[in-house]
Design a protein around this motif. Sequence first.
Motif, PDB file in Angstrom:
ATOM      1  N   CYS A  58       0.858  -1.267   0.028  1.00  0.00           N
ATOM      2  CA  CYS A  58       0.038  -0.031  -0.023  1.00  0.00           C
ATOM      3  C   CYS A  58       0.748   1.291   0.019  1.00  0.00           C
ATOM      4  O   CYS A  58       1.872   1.367   0.937  1.00  0.00           O
ATOM      5  CB  CYS A  58      -0.928   0.029   1.245  1.00  0.00           C
ATOM      6  SG  CYS A  58      -1.792   1.463   1.417  1.00  0.00           S
ATOM      7  N   PRO A  59       0.754   2.134  -1.048  1.00  0.00           N
ATOM      8  CA  PRO A  59       1.573   3.246  -1.227  1.00  0.00           C
ATOM      9  C   PRO A  59       1.545   4.305   0.142  1.00  0.00           C
ATOM     10  O   PRO A  59       2.492   4.933   0.498  1.00  0.00           O
ATOM     11  CB  PRO A  59       1.363   3.875  -2.290  1.00  0.00           C
ATOM     12  CG  PRO A  59       0.913   2.731  -3.293  1.00  0.00           C
ATOM     13  CD  PRO A  59      -0.041   1.826  -2.313  1.00  0.00           C
ATOM     14  N   ASN A  62      -0.886   1.993   4.878  1.00  0.00           N
ATOM     15  CA  ASN A  62      -2.058   1.644   5.726  1.00  0.00           C
ATOM     16  C   ASN A  62      -1.664   0.354   6.742  1.00  0.00           C
ATOM     17  O   ASN A  62      -1.102  -0.384   5.887  1.00  0.00           O
ATOM     18  CB  ASN A  62      -3.466   1.372   4.819  1.00  0.00           C
ATOM     19  CG  ASN A  62      -4.258   2.588   4.317  1.00  0.00           C
ATOM     20  OD1 ASN A  62      -3.905   3.721   4.720  1.00  0.00           O
ATOM     21  ND2 ASN A  62      -5.077   2.298   3.305  1.00  0.00           N
ATOM     22  N   ILE A  64      -2.989  -2.259   7.734  1.00  0.00           N
ATOM     23  CA  ILE A  64      -4.146  -3.094   7.260  1.00  0.00           C
ATOM     24  C   ILE A  64      -4.369  -4.321   8.281  1.00  0.00           C
ATOM     25  O   ILE A  64      -5.526  -4.266   8.580  1.00  0.00           O
ATOM     26  CB  ILE A  64      -3.969  -3.582   5.801  1.00  0.00           C
ATOM     27  CG1 ILE A  64      -3.733  -2.518   5.071  1.00  0.00           C
ATOM     28  CG2 ILE A  64      -4.854  -4.584   5.575  1.00  0.00           C
ATOM     29  CD1 ILE A  64      -3.093  -2.664   3.677  1.00  0.00           C
ATOM     30  N   THR A  93      -9.723   6.159  -2.212  1.00  0.00           N
ATOM     31  CA  THR A  93      -8.817   4.688  -2.400  1.00  0.00           C
ATOM     32  C   THR A  93      -9.857   3.654  -2.242  1.00  0.00           C
ATOM     33  O   THR A  93      -9.816   2.601  -3.186  1.00  0.00           O
ATOM     34  CB  THR A  93      -7.673   4.550  -1.449  1.00  0.00           C
ATOM     35  OG1 THR A  93      -8.285   4.888  -0.208  1.00  0.00           O
ATOM     36  CG2 THR A  93      -6.645   5.758  -1.923  1.00  0.00           C
ATOM     37  N   CYS A  97      -8.708   2.796  -6.260  1.00  0.00           N
ATOM     38  CA  CYS A  97      -7.581   2.270  -5.793  1.00  0.00           C
ATOM     39  C   CYS A  97      -7.462   0.601  -6.606  1.00  0.00           C
ATOM     40  O   CYS A  97      -8.122  -0.038  -6.553  1.00  0.00           O
ATOM     41  CB  CYS A  97      -7.031   2.016  -4.356  1.00  0.00           C
ATOM     42  SG  CYS A  97      -5.382   1.750  -4.259  1.00  0.00           S
ATOM     43  N   ALA A  99      -5.641  -1.309  -5.618  1.00  0.00           N
ATOM     44  CA  ALA A  99      -5.509  -2.516  -4.672  1.00  0.00           C
ATOM     45  C   ALA A  99      -4.071  -3.086  -4.596  1.00  0.00           C
ATOM     46  O   ALA A  99      -4.258  -4.435  -4.609  1.00  0.00           O
ATOM     47  CB  ALA A  99      -6.519  -3.190  -4.244  1.00  0.00           C
ATOM     48  N   PRO A 100      -2.765  -2.512  -4.871  1.00  0.00           N
ATOM     49  CA  PRO A 100      -1.616  -3.299  -4.886  1.00  0.00           C
ATOM     50  C   PRO A 100      -1.462  -3.930  -3.580  1.00  0.00           C
ATOM     51  O   PRO A 100      -0.798  -5.036  -3.477  1.00  0.00           O
ATOM     52  CB  PRO A 100      -0.650  -2.372  -5.035  1.00  0.00           C
ATOM     53  CG  PRO A 100      -1.286  -0.967  -5.036  1.00  0.00           C
ATOM     54  CD  PRO A 100      -2.697  -1.082  -4.996  1.00  0.00           C
ATOM     55  N   CYS A 101      -2.137  -3.634  -2.263  1.00  0.00           N
ATOM     56  CA  CYS A 101      -2.278  -4.169  -1.299  1.00  0.00           C
ATOM     57  C   CYS A 101      -2.618  -5.877  -1.041  1.00  0.00           C
ATOM     58  O   CYS A 101      -2.050  -6.566  -0.762  1.00  0.00           O
ATOM     59  CB  CYS A 101      -2.901  -3.547  -0.104  1.00  0.00           C
ATOM     60  SG  CYS A 101      -4.743  -3.432  -0.877  1.00  0.00           S
ATOM     61  N   ILE A 116      -9.116  -6.403   1.316  1.00  0.00           N
ATOM     62  CA  ILE A 116      -8.665  -5.275   1.816  1.00  0.00           C
ATOM     63  C   ILE A 116      -9.325  -3.830   1.527  1.00  0.00           C
ATOM     64  O   ILE A 116      -9.846  -2.867   2.434  1.00  0.00           O
ATOM     65  CB  ILE A 116      -6.969  -5.063   1.729  1.00  0.00           C
ATOM     66  CG1 ILE A 116      -6.194  -6.218   1.978  1.00  0.00           C
ATOM     67  CG2 ILE A 116      -6.442  -3.579   2.428  1.00  0.00           C
ATOM     68  CD1 ILE A 116      -4.819  -6.160   1.874  1.00  0.00           C
ATOM     69  N   LYS A 117      -9.204  -3.632   0.116  1.00  0.00           N
ATOM     70  CA  LYS A 117      -9.954  -2.359  -0.288  1.00  0.00           C
ATOM     71  C   LYS A 117     -11.535  -2.370   0.235  1.00  0.00           C
ATOM     72  O   LYS A 117     -12.011  -1.138   0.467  1.00  0.00           O
ATOM     73  CB  LYS A 117      -9.911  -2.427  -1.895  1.00  0.00           C
ATOM     74  CG  LYS A 117     -10.745  -1.159  -2.571  1.00  0.00           C
ATOM     75  CD  LYS A 117     -10.322  -1.323  -4.139  1.00  0.00           C
ATOM     76  CE  LYS A 117     -11.084  -0.643  -5.031  1.00  0.00           C
ATOM     77  NZ  LYS A 117     -10.715  -0.668  -6.272  1.00  0.00           N
ATOM     78  N   GLU A 120     -11.712  -1.429   3.875  1.00  0.00           N
ATOM     79  CA  GLU A 120     -11.185   0.086   3.848  1.00  0.00           C
ATOM     80  C   GLU A 120     -12.290   0.743   3.629  1.00  0.00           C
ATOM     81  O   GLU A 120     -12.815   1.935   4.052  1.00  0.00           O
ATOM     82  CB  GLU A 120     -10.092   0.380   2.861  1.00  0.00           C
ATOM     83  CG  GLU A 120      -9.780   1.849   2.923  1.00  0.00           C
ATOM     84  CD  GLU A 120      -8.527   2.126   1.903  1.00  0.00           C
ATOM     85  OE1 GLU A 120      -8.752   1.565   0.703  1.00  0.00           O
ATOM     86  OE2 GLU A 120      -7.530   2.831   2.262  1.00  0.00           O
ATOM     87  N   VAL A 449      -3.747   6.981  -4.901  1.00  0.00           N
ATOM     88  CA  VAL A 449      -3.129   6.737  -3.532  1.00  0.00           C
ATOM     89  C   VAL A 449      -1.673   7.166  -3.573  1.00  0.00           C
ATOM     90  O   VAL A 449      -1.091   7.643  -2.473  1.00  0.00           O
ATOM     91  CB  VAL A 449      -3.140   5.000  -3.427  1.00  0.00           C
ATOM     92  CG1 VAL A 449      -2.266   4.224  -4.384  1.00  0.00           C
ATOM     93  CG2 VAL A 449      -2.635   4.901  -1.816  1.00  0.00           C
TER      94      VAL A 449
HETATM   95  S1  SF4 Z   1      -6.853  -0.389  -1.607  1.00  0.00           S
HETATM   96 FE1  SF4 Z   1      -6.498   0.831   0.327  1.00  0.00          FE
HETATM   97  S2  SF4 Z   1      -4.899  -0.364   1.645  1.00  0.00           S
HETATM   98 FE2  SF4 Z   1      -4.861  -0.959  -0.452  1.00  0.00          FE
HETATM   99  S3  SF4 Z   1      -3.303  -0.155  -1.539  1.00  0.00           S
HETATM  100 FE3  SF4 Z   1      -5.055   1.060  -1.992  1.00  0.00          FE
HETATM  101  S4  SF4 Z   1      -5.046   2.728  -0.512  1.00  0.00           S
HETATM  102 FE4  SF4 Z   1      -3.640   0.954   0.219  1.00  0.00          FE
END
Ligand code: SF4
Length: 474
Positions: A58-59, A62, A64, A93, A97, A99-101, A116-117, A120, A449
């Motif tokens: 996550c850039p 976060n 998580i 996000t 986003c 979601a690279p997380c 995760i996204k 969030e 993000v």
């Molecule tokens: S979805 Fe949320 S937790 Fe995942 S990389 Fe994007 S900002 Fe970070």
Amino acid sequence: MGKVTGFLEIDRRDRKYRPASDRIRNYKEFVIPLGREATRDQAARCMNCGIPYCHNGCPVNNQIPDWNDLVYNDKWQEALGNLHSTNNFPEFTGRVCPAPCEASCTLNLEDTPVTIKSIECAIVDKGWEEGWIVPEPAEVKTGKKIAIIGSGPAGLAAAQQLARVGHEVHVYERQGRAGGLLRYGIPDFKMEKSHVDRRVAQMEAEGVVFHYGVNVGVDIEPQELLAQYDAIGLTGGAEKPRDLPIEGRDLDGVQFAMDFLPQQNRRNGGEPDTTGNARPILAGGKHVVVIGGGDTGSDCIGTSVRQGALSVTQLEIMPQPPEKENKALTWPNWPLKLRTSSSHEEGAERDFAVGTVKFTGENGKVKTLHCTKVDASFKPIAGTEFQLKADLVLLAMGFVSPVHDGLLEKLGVKLDGRGNVEANMLAYKTSVEKVFAAGDMRRGQSLVVWAIREGRQMAHAIDKHLMGETILPR
Ligand code: SF4
Ligand SMILES: Cc1cc2nc3c(=O)[nH]c(=O)nc-3n(C[C@H](O)[C@H](O)[C@H](O)COP(=O)(O)OP(=O)(O)OC[C@H]3O[C@@H](n4cnc5c(N)ncnc54)[C@H](O)[C@@H]3O)c2cc1C
């Protein structure tokens, strides 16, 4: 951690979309939230890994596993506090986003990362519903004045952080409303603009002053701002689009994506077009060809489908990536693989490894796109030439750099080798005294993000520069 055996007992379940046949009738968001209990179950799947790779994925870093645990334990307000400690705008996000997380989640080794996204987004949406998100004005003012130029996610994040530590912050925005590409690029069906309006209202209550319709470098000299302010943050984005200089480029109907998308967003928002580009570009009843395979291209597809295009074809010069990545080689990094967006599902044809040769038309209007298949070095393959009907061609091949005329030239900031504003990721300082830069204007075309991260970090750097120390996180 969430539930110790959660990842073994509970299957991954993510938000679903309304059916394509329904959602293309309007420009509203169509993602169906999971609901409180299902979100809690999904949070329970987090394994709280010894090394949580999602933090680095996550850039904005976060935290998580921490907020997954809080959601699992029904402590939503605490989860919101934790989320806001690293991300000013999780509702942006949580919607747009990539979601690279999730790519770096350990459970992604089995193709079942924690959602995760969605978690969030659920946390922050609940925060707004419950009235937990309120203005946080600074108790003590510093007497320092800062100008932020550009109100995209980088500018908004920087402005909010700086106002909260007591500075007087003024945001200058060329457009009629705030948000940058969140407002004028990203279509409403991905993110409705009320999310931006709500944050702007929060920031105004925190003391941020927005000046709309001011193109700095045209309507006001940057030197004037330098004289008035203690520091300036440049967050003007990377707005110069990559062109396609082939025969027929000047035919009517060959348009940049960013001439097309903002018009629809303005229509949805009931905002008059004051850009001088007011002639409507519409896809209804047309064969549309979108050149470029990224987010912007996808958004052109979804918008064209909603406007009633007869057909939409998306062309990409790169070869088709594999459907599935080789985890052993890619995890925990962001893998190159075939991605199918919600807009693709709404009815576009896609073709890869295609080169564009020329446009031809009738009476000055584009009618046909002449193409050829290309090899791995993008060289045309003889005998593979083909033509596509094209009444509207949308160029979505990315952005080269920030616009240099006006603001940047007049300020005289040094540019890097790619034409972006030169500043490192520690000090965010440009070559001009008391001028800082962040977001796409500094790093080149990127993601929301990353813009939020850079805006926050630039705020840290500006505060430290002005005050000698800072409590703002990096
Ligand atoms: S979805 Fe949320 S937790 Fe995942 S990389 Fe994007 S900002 Fe970070
Ligand atoms: C069509 C499209 C779709 C996208 N979809 C996604 C997505 O789904 N997910 C994702 O993460 N990212 C997406 N992106 C990328 C993302 O929107 C950008 O990376 C992000 O908005 C950059 O933020 P920023 O604040 O640096 O700049 P911007 O959002 O570009 O904002 C810059 C602002 O500065 C203003 N400005 C510029 N010069 C001046 C001046 N001289 N005076 C006053 N104001 C000025 C501009 O008007 C603009 O409002 C998309 C981009 C596009 C084009």
